[in-house]
Design an enzyme around this catalytic site. Structure first.
Site, short mmCIF file in Angstrom:
data_model
loop_
_atom_site.label_atom_id
_atom_site.label_comp_id
_atom_site.label_asym_id
_atom_site.label_seq_id
_atom_site.Cartn_x
_atom_site.Cartn_y
_atom_site.Cartn_z
CD GLU A 130 -3.08 1.12 2.07
OE1 GLU A 130 -3.84 2.11 2.16
OE2 GLU A 130 -3.27 0.05 2.70
CD GLU A 159 1.27 7.90 5.15
OE1 GLU A 159 1.66 9.09 5.02
OE2 GLU A 159 0.36 7.40 4.47
CG ASP A 196 -1.82 15.91 -1.76
OD1 ASP A 196 -2.64 16.57 -2.43
OD2 ASP A 196 -1.11 16.41 -0.87
CG ASP A 217 9.56 9.05 -3.10
OD1 ASP A 217 8.71 8.25 -3.53
OD2 ASP A 217 9.79 10.15 -3.64
#
EC number: 2.1.1.33
Length: 221
Positions: free
Chosen positions: A51, A76, A125, A103
């Site tokens: 994820e 994350e 985002d 990243d």
């Protein structure tokens, strides 16, 4: 700050640090970003899901509790969400999770080709200002990278409640010769913070199921 040492255009910024005790716990679940260590992990696992931007980790927790035989790697950069997930996996004694807090694209680049069964990118985002569109995580270059890393039977699950970003995503998938998609709800999924917020604000959520183009059986299911 944006991660300026990355070859990728920054898609996020970090605004906090972990407390020392939480940082110590994170070390137990952190994945080392080298081709050798990742290849060793891949070779030791039957199934790997990843994820990208797991937020507070709601989807990760849901998936690992329902799929205990897989390894779930979560990426994350926002450490508040990382801290919350660490608390939950320690309380529930979950062992099949690894994390990466830099990243995600730098980590994924080191995965062997055809090694990941499923990618999740949930509510990335949208960078809504036109001048910021170049910072969007999902673009043709990144999708082509994911296409190399997923199994021939693998899938990429993407969700967004930003309609302009949804059209952008569809357009960039179409530019990838090896990928095909359909818009359809996810059958194995739990509501995340951003999904609940979208429902509260009555914003339409669009789901993309992306597969390698010759995986027609998956797309027909």
């Amino acid at each position: 700050m944006l991660f300026k040492n990355s070859k990728w255009i920054g898609s996020f910024s970090r605004r906090s640090r972990l407390k020392p005790d939480v940082d110590e716990i994170l070390e137990k679940y952190s994945i080392q970003n080298s081709k050798e260590s990742i290849e060793k992990i891949v070779n030791s696992q039957k199934r790997i899901w990843v994820e990208i931007g797991f937020g507070n980790g709601e989807n990760m927790l849901y998936q690992v509790l329902n799929e205990p035989d897989l390894l779930f790697i979560g990426c994350e950069p926002y450490l508040k969400g990382v801290s919350r997930l660490l608390t939950n996996i320690e309380i529930q004694n979950i062992k099949n999770i690894l994390m990466w807090t830099e990243d995600a694209r730098e980590l994924i680049a080191n995965f062997p080709d055809n090694s990941v069964e499923r990618f999740f990118i949930l509510f990335p985002d949208p960078w809504p200002k036109r001048s910021h569109n170049k910072r969007r995580l999902i673009n043709t270059e990144f999708l082509n990278l994911l296409a190399k890393k997923i199994l021939i039977t693998g899938e990429i699950f993407i969700a967004t409640d930003h309609q302009d970003y949804a059209e952008w995503i569809a357009s960039h998938i179409k530019q990838c010769n090896s990928l095909i998609y359909r818009e359809d709800d996810f059958t194995s999924y739990t509501l995340t913070k951003y999904h609940r917020r979208a429902l509260k604000d009555q914003r339409k959520v669009r789901f993309f199921k992306v597969s390698v183009i010759n995986n027609l059986q998956t797309m027909d299911q």
